[in-house]
Scaffold this motif. Sequence first.
Motif, PDB file in Angstrom:
ATOM      1  N   THR A   1      23.220 -17.128 -40.098  1.00 45.72           N
ATOM      2  CA  THR A   1      22.271 -17.289 -39.011  1.00 45.72           C
ATOM      3  C   THR A   1      21.644 -18.673 -39.067  1.00 45.72           C
ATOM      4  O   THR A   1      21.186 -19.112 -40.127  1.00 45.72           O
ATOM      5  CB  THR A   1      21.155 -16.225 -39.118  1.00 45.72           C
ATOM      6  N   ASP A   2      21.612 -19.336 -37.951  1.00 50.52           N
ATOM      7  CA  ASP A   2      20.867 -20.589 -37.821  1.00 50.52           C
ATOM      8  C   ASP A   2      19.417 -20.209 -37.539  1.00 50.52           C
ATOM      9  O   ASP A   2      19.050 -19.900 -36.405  1.00 50.52           O
ATOM     10  CB  ASP A   2      21.445 -21.436 -36.698  1.00 50.52           C
ATOM     11  N   TRP A   3      18.597 -20.231 -38.591  1.00 52.53           N
ATOM     12  CA  TRP A   3      17.233 -19.742 -38.456  1.00 52.53           C
ATOM     13  C   TRP A   3      16.382 -20.611 -37.545  1.00 52.53           C
ATOM     14  O   TRP A   3      15.330 -20.171 -37.068  1.00 52.53           O
ATOM     15  CB  TRP A   3      16.593 -19.618 -39.834  1.00 52.53           C
ATOM     16  N   SER A   4      16.828 -21.822 -37.261  1.00 51.43           N
ATOM     17  CA  SER A   4      16.071 -22.661 -36.336  1.00 51.43           C
ATOM     18  C   SER A   4      16.222 -22.196 -34.899  1.00 51.43           C
ATOM     19  O   SER A   4      15.501 -22.663 -34.009  1.00 51.43           O
ATOM     20  CB  SER A   4      16.527 -24.124 -36.454  1.00 51.43           C
ATOM     21  N   GLY A   5      17.134 -21.266 -34.632  1.00 47.88           N
ATOM     22  CA  GLY A   5      17.342 -20.757 -33.281  1.00 47.88           C
ATOM     23  C   GLY A   5      16.437 -19.610 -32.913  1.00 47.88           C
ATOM     24  O   GLY A   5      16.541 -19.078 -31.805  1.00 47.88           O
ATOM     25  N   TYR A   6      15.543 -19.208 -33.801  1.00 46.49           N
ATOM     26  CA  TYR A   6      14.688 -18.059 -33.563  1.00 46.49           C
ATOM     27  C   TYR A   6      13.226 -18.492 -33.486  1.00 46.49           C
ATOM     28  O   TYR A   6      12.677 -19.038 -34.445  1.00 46.49           O
ATOM     29  CB  TYR A   6      14.834 -17.036 -34.700  1.00 46.49           C
ATOM     30  N   ASP A   7      12.597 -18.236 -32.331  1.00 48.33           N
ATOM     31  CA  ASP A   7      11.163 -18.466 -32.227  1.00 48.33           C
ATOM     32  C   ASP A   7      10.396 -17.367 -32.952  1.00 48.33           C
ATOM     33  O   ASP A   7       9.286 -17.585 -33.426  1.00 48.33           O
ATOM     34  CB  ASP A   7      10.737 -18.500 -30.759  1.00 48.33           C
ATOM     35  N   GLY A   8      10.973 -16.194 -33.011  1.00 48.92           N
ATOM     36  CA  GLY A   8      10.322 -15.071 -33.677  1.00 48.92           C
ATOM     37  C   GLY A   8      11.333 -14.004 -34.019  1.00 48.92           C
ATOM     38  O   GLY A   8      12.444 -13.979 -33.483  1.00 48.92           O
ATOM     39  N   ILE A   9      10.951 -13.136 -34.930  1.00 49.59           N
ATOM     40  CA  ILE A   9      11.817 -12.042 -35.381  1.00 49.59           C
ATOM     41  C   ILE A   9      11.031 -10.739 -35.279  1.00 49.59           C
ATOM     42  O   ILE A   9       9.820 -10.711 -35.544  1.00 49.59           O
ATOM     43  CB  ILE A   9      12.287 -12.291 -36.833  1.00 49.59           C
ATOM     44  N   ASP A  10      11.708  -9.674 -34.904  1.00 48.34           N
ATOM     45  CA  ASP A  10      11.072  -8.371 -34.807  1.00 48.34           C
ATOM     46  C   ASP A  10      10.960  -7.780 -36.214  1.00 48.34           C
ATOM     47  O   ASP A  10      11.897  -7.171 -36.732  1.00 48.34           O
ATOM     48  CB  ASP A  10      11.900  -7.457 -33.908  1.00 48.34           C
ATOM     49  N   TYR A  11       9.796  -7.965 -36.851  1.00 47.71           N
ATOM     50  CA  TYR A  11       9.620  -7.492 -38.217  1.00 47.71           C
ATOM     51  C   TYR A  11       9.461  -5.973 -38.304  1.00 47.71           C
ATOM     52  O   TYR A  11       9.419  -5.423 -39.397  1.00 47.71           O
ATOM     53  CB  TYR A  11       8.415  -8.180 -38.867  1.00 47.71           C
ATOM     54  N   GLY A  12       9.375  -5.321 -37.157  1.00 48.99           N
ATOM     55  CA  GLY A  12       9.405  -3.866 -37.197  1.00 48.99           C
ATOM     56  C   GLY A  12      10.781  -3.331 -37.533  1.00 48.99           C
ATOM     57  O   GLY A  12      10.943  -2.183 -37.929  1.00 48.99           O
ATOM     58  N   THR A  13      11.803  -4.203 -37.402  1.00 46.07           N
ATOM     59  CA  THR A  13      13.180  -3.802 -37.681  1.00 46.07           C
ATOM     60  C   THR A  13      13.842  -4.687 -38.721  1.00 46.07           C
ATOM     61  O   THR A  13      14.514  -4.200 -39.631  1.00 46.07           O
ATOM     62  CB  THR A  13      14.018  -3.847 -36.388  1.00 46.07           C
ATOM     63  N   GLU A  14      13.666  -5.996 -38.613  1.00 48.69           N
ATOM     64  CA  GLU A  14      14.411  -6.937 -39.440  1.00 48.69           C
ATOM     65  C   GLU A  14      13.484  -7.655 -40.417  1.00 48.69           C
ATOM     66  O   GLU A  14      12.618  -8.439 -39.998  1.00 48.69           O
ATOM     67  CB  GLU A  14      15.128  -7.956 -38.553  1.00 48.69           C
TER      68      GLU A  14
END
Length: 872
Positions: free
Chosen positions: A654-667
């Motif tokens: 995963t290119d982590w720079s491509g994510y503004d946010g992550i759903d921490y309820g799941t991931e």
Amino acid sequence: MKSRQCLTPLVAFALGIAVPLLLSQQAKEAPSTAPSAAEKASPGKAKEKRAPKPKGKGKQSPQPDIEAIALVGEKLSLSQTGHQFDLPAAAPGPEGEAFVLYVDHDGEADQLRLAKTVEGKLEPVAAVGERGIVHAPAVAVDRDGTAWCFWGQTGEDDVVGLMGSRVDAEGPGEVFTVSKTSGSETFADAGIDATGRVWVAWQSTRNHRPDIYAKHRDPASGRWSSEIRVSSSEEGDREPRIDFDDQDNAWIVYDSARDNEFNLFLARVRPDGDIETWPIAHSPRYEARASIARAPDGKSFWIAAERGKIRWGLDSRGHDNDTGINARKSVLFGRFDIESESFEAIPLGQVGRPAAPEAPVNLPTVGIAPDGNPWVSYRYFDRVLWRIAVTRYDPKNEEWTSSRRLEGSSFGQDRTSHFLTGDGKLWLCWTSDLRDTKAPKEAGVYLAALDHETALPAAQAGGKDTGGDLEAPIPPSRNTPERAFSDRHTWQVDDEEYGLFWGDVHRHTDVSNCRTGFDGCINEQFRYAYDIAKLDFLGTSDHTDIGKAYSPYEWWHNQKMHDAFHTPERFNSLYVYEREQRWPWGHRNVVFAERGGPLVYIQRATYRNSPWQKDLPAKPGPGEIEPEELWDILERSGKNVAIVSHSGATRMGTDWSGYDGIDYGTETLVEIFQGARVSSEGAGAPQPTAGLLPGDEYTVDGDADETLPPAPIEDFGKYSQGLYQNALELGHRLGVFASSDHISTHVSYGGVFCKEFTREGIIEAFKARRTIAATDKIYVNFTCNERPLGSIFSAEGNPELWFRVDGTAALKRVTIVRNETDWKVFDAVEGSRFEKSVTDESPVDGENRYYLRVEQGDGNMAWTSPVWVTVE
């Protein structure tokens, strides 16, 4: 989340060593409830389509054509559009008829059904038991023609109980419980002894390790005996198969993982419960999954089993086919003499093993022809398919015939076939969906009489042992003693007591398209997890889209197989699949605590055609379902689910720079280490050498497989944005985990600190990031301000850190990493235990991220999830 252009969908492929069995061209067969017109016109001559030549690495090994076995009369079949007829068990009746017990899956549930031969056709005669989730049926037919049916059934508590019922001329009787305990009771086999007793033997995990049990029913009184515990070792005893002598005794062959390797045992079980047991053909190689048949003279038994590599399931890195737990499988065959109480192995030479030595064969089954000669059927790997072949042994001339292919037998790996002898015929029963690629179709049940009298050419002699070299060096990490299973770790912190439990949620079976013949079937994955890795939980994680779609029926079957190994309080099975969405979004392992979660395919069109689209619709349009929509569908499903992303610094990352946010309820978790590849912690970070020999190289797996010496990797190229430390630096609050992926064994341990050791408790720990990653069972505790690892909080004053390490070998170095930089390094560590308290006197303004890295002298390593502390 930033927008990215979707990647071109993968085309179908099959990586790995190809096994080119040069089959003749075969036309498709369509399942039906009766033989087709073509079969009637030319019995046994219907053709299958030849499997396509695979793409990928590996040399082509020349192999002579395997001709089809001739059949006597018509091939009988049962199938129904929209249904999967699977897992047949067969037995002969008193008048030469054949009985077949099979599972009928209609897309929503299983129904067990009994069929028998009537006037040259195979006809369903009864539905047995209730609809639900049905496992591994077995059937025996007594002298009166009554069929005794046994099967495992998942209950409301998600535990499998062993059930039974009889079917006679009046129809099916009442269902009775053979065994229902706190563990899984299934994998049964059944038969009738010399006096007419009905026997059933099965595998039970009630004692937290698999054991073998048996019962019998007296025909005069109609009463069942008490349970007979056939085996009671401290290690796993599995998959019994039963036959009988003429002295009222049952003979049960099974395999056991005693001494950390699988070997065969044969038990004589008297009706009064007296048991005598003999080891069979013990060697340093893997010997398991046996079949038994009494010789016509009544003085001996023929036994066949799978024979695999030495050091099966132990320390192994990388993802080459040759290292898979199913690689190099051949057939062990021999005769046990009752009078001398001895077993003589009979070499098969080239029989039962393709020319490429690492190509596997599986599930050998013994049958006795009317002339008294033993036959062996087995599944062999043909490029991307599994098919059945048969061969015959002539004891008088001590000669094997060349193998013959069974037409119409293509299917998955873990399906056995059944021989029946009666009315002067040798019958074989099997299931097939007649696939001509890896993609599954609808399965039917087949029954055919083999031409056992025709002369066949002799098999080629010779063929060297391919199980490995006993004198070959072993990785230094293998010299580290195993922790005893009773060695359990608990931790009192934050007013809670946590137990540390080890697992893996990223192992593949033959359902995945990549290494179909070498990963091993789902049954073998649990053998490895229970008895060799000694894990506490496992979820096999097959691909959703790669090369083929993970079909709803495959998902159903794999989920119920997980039930068959689920033992509350001892071993939890989780329901997992892998979405192999390529860079920049990355592969993700979706982990459910409960059955029935949606398969969220990558390709939007595939998902829209799935049964989950109706209740959990995806957005309209072309292309792929990206992670943000994945999180939304999973949330709407209402299932208890978590995500562990694939190790990041590869083309699957995963290119982590491509994510503004992550759903921490799941991931919430990332594979910081994967036994199939390397650690993706950070550029220049130490790399574990567990599972490697001196001079071995790492498999990195960028755009193409590349290898590097076992040293820190300074540059991951364009995949550097997938490194774990980069994810932290970008503000993603993700914990760590370790899993195997394809092929690798015994060097990937994901640890979770659970409040309760349940499926739900594991997912809760995932979401709270109370996790560690390791290459061995290294105990690591880590707190900040008395908060456990994975915590996110604000604090006044200087953060106070504490850790304790209890290693499996002498420690080399322990490092506290702060904000992705080695902050406190402890080199002068003596022994395998180390405890320390440290205060950060100069934390940075704002967020401080701390985690622990542990290095042992034997090459094993461990990492903790961070704590995130915002200093006010």
